[in-house]
Design an enzyme around this catalytic site. Sequence first.
Site, mmCIF file in Angstrom:
data_model
loop_
_atom_site.group_PDB
_atom_site.id
_atom_site.type_symbol
_atom_site.label_atom_id
_atom_site.label_comp_id
_atom_site.label_asym_id
_atom_site.label_seq_id
_atom_site.Cartn_x
_atom_site.Cartn_y
_atom_site.Cartn_z
ATOM 1 N N VAL A 68 39.707 43.083 28.884
ATOM 2 C CA VAL A 68 38.448 42.835 29.586
ATOM 3 C C VAL A 68 37.291 42.894 28.587
ATOM 4 O O VAL A 68 37.058 43.928 27.964
ATOM 5 C CB VAL A 68 38.224 43.860 30.708
ATOM 6 C CG1 VAL A 68 36.912 43.559 31.440
ATOM 7 C CG2 VAL A 68 39.395 43.850 31.683
ATOM 8 N N ARG A 81 31.471 40.658 36.439
ATOM 9 C CA ARG A 81 31.721 40.742 37.881
ATOM 10 C C ARG A 81 32.424 39.486 38.387
ATOM 11 O O ARG A 81 33.357 39.572 39.212
ATOM 12 C CB ARG A 81 30.409 40.966 38.636
ATOM 13 C CG ARG A 81 30.555 40.960 40.155
ATOM 14 C CD ARG A 81 29.312 41.449 40.838
ATOM 15 N NE ARG A 81 29.178 42.890 40.715
ATOM 16 C CZ ARG A 81 29.704 43.764 41.570
ATOM 17 N NH1 ARG A 81 30.406 43.336 42.614
ATOM 18 N NH2 ARG A 81 29.539 45.053 41.396
ATOM 19 N N TYR A 109 33.981 50.869 35.458
ATOM 20 C CA TYR A 109 34.915 50.399 36.483
ATOM 21 C C TYR A 109 34.811 51.096 37.830
ATOM 22 O O TYR A 109 35.430 50.645 38.798
ATOM 23 C CB TYR A 109 36.344 50.494 35.932
ATOM 24 C CG TYR A 109 36.549 49.551 34.775
ATOM 25 C CD1 TYR A 109 36.684 48.181 34.993
ATOM 26 C CD2 TYR A 109 36.537 50.013 33.467
ATOM 27 C CE1 TYR A 109 36.834 47.303 33.941
ATOM 28 C CE2 TYR A 109 36.686 49.135 32.399
ATOM 29 C CZ TYR A 109 36.828 47.778 32.647
ATOM 30 O OH TYR A 109 36.968 46.912 31.593
ATOM 31 N N PHE A 383 48.153 50.198 27.602
ATOM 32 C CA PHE A 383 48.008 48.745 27.734
ATOM 33 C C PHE A 383 46.554 48.334 27.717
ATOM 34 O O PHE A 383 46.219 47.205 27.926
ATOM 35 C CB PHE A 383 48.686 48.263 29.032
ATOM 36 C CG PHE A 383 48.101 48.863 30.296
ATOM 37 C CD1 PHE A 383 47.164 48.157 31.041
ATOM 38 C CD2 PHE A 383 48.474 50.118 30.738
ATOM 39 C CE1 PHE A 383 46.632 48.687 32.195
ATOM 40 C CE2 PHE A 383 47.963 50.652 31.912
ATOM 41 C CZ PHE A 383 47.034 49.947 32.634
#
Length: 383
Positions: A68, A81, A109, A383
């Site tokens: 991200v 968003r 988050y 991850f």
Amino acid sequence: MAEADGRAFGKHNTDEHMETIRRLFDPGRFLVALDGDGDEVVGVTGSYPFDVTLPGGAALPAAGVTWVSVAVTHRRRGILRALLAEQHRGFVADGLPLALLTASEGGIYGRFGYGIATEHREVEITRRRAVLRRDVPDCGGVRQVSTAELRRTAPEIHRRWAAQTPGALSRTPAWWDVLFADREWQRGGASALFHLAHRDGYVSYRIDRATQTCRIVDMATATDEAYTALWRTLLGLDLVETIVARSLAPAEPVQFLLADPRQVRTVAQYDGMWARVLDVPAALSARRYATEIDVVLDVWDPFLDRGGRFRLRGGPDGASCEPARDGAPLVGLGMAALGSLLLGGAHAGSLARAGLLEGEPAVLRRVDTAFRGERAPQHGTEF
């Protein structure tokens, strides 16, 4: 995409990095945002498929959100968003009950419905001073093994460990290949991996000869006997002054094996994996509860509108959760707080004191007891 991700996280991906990335990369699971001309990637998000263990041992499919990032030149334009909304609508359409992630920054988050579900405790142990209690049994059974041998046996041991550990993530063969590839850039100046194996557990570690430090990289134990035997062996390593482990549980058993528990020194404690519930009935009915509970949860979810009122009835033998209007004591909470409670690591009382849960004190105490897991959650796979 890798170039955009590298810029965001301050790294240059070499050909060796790219080879590793390609082993895990599925382009169908990734979304990008392009600039106005459509020739530059300015935002990325993707996911990996996992199964995650819930309290009680059931496993649910989940999306592990990753990569991200938004380009520094395109911040504050709603790109993040828009990417996450599109991505999570896809998760819902695919019928996934959960999304998970590990966060590079802690302030991002929560507004998307994610709550801290596991914690990392980083410890240092002065090996020479860490003496096991005299009554701790020496069961033996530990061998030093090659990477090739552990590659054959570790997946089944890890599967057994994951089945009894809330929050534990499954690993595909590709994950194991990446772990055991053991590239130079993964070593941080320390040695290649060494491995200790027991029939019910294993530990992989590196030795930093410059600082006489053993760095634990990966460990899984399916029995208490294996846990004790592997730690006994680690504490007997020659030419090692300090043992470092980055992802122990807040109340890790090793400290209670020692005559002096203070020798397990906590040097950092921080959030590990975050959880976002996508299907409240599916997630809550799949897990088990420490005591009988019958409560209506009023869940708020301004990001995806997946909230509502749900009646949860459950206990040690199973649970049901379905849409409801009334009929039981009411507890109000946001989706992020539900994500923190789901795997059994959070305290409902602490969340209530912070204003994240609402309800009568007696009801909140019941929720707190019921949602506690049989052991602290650990996800075990980064991850």
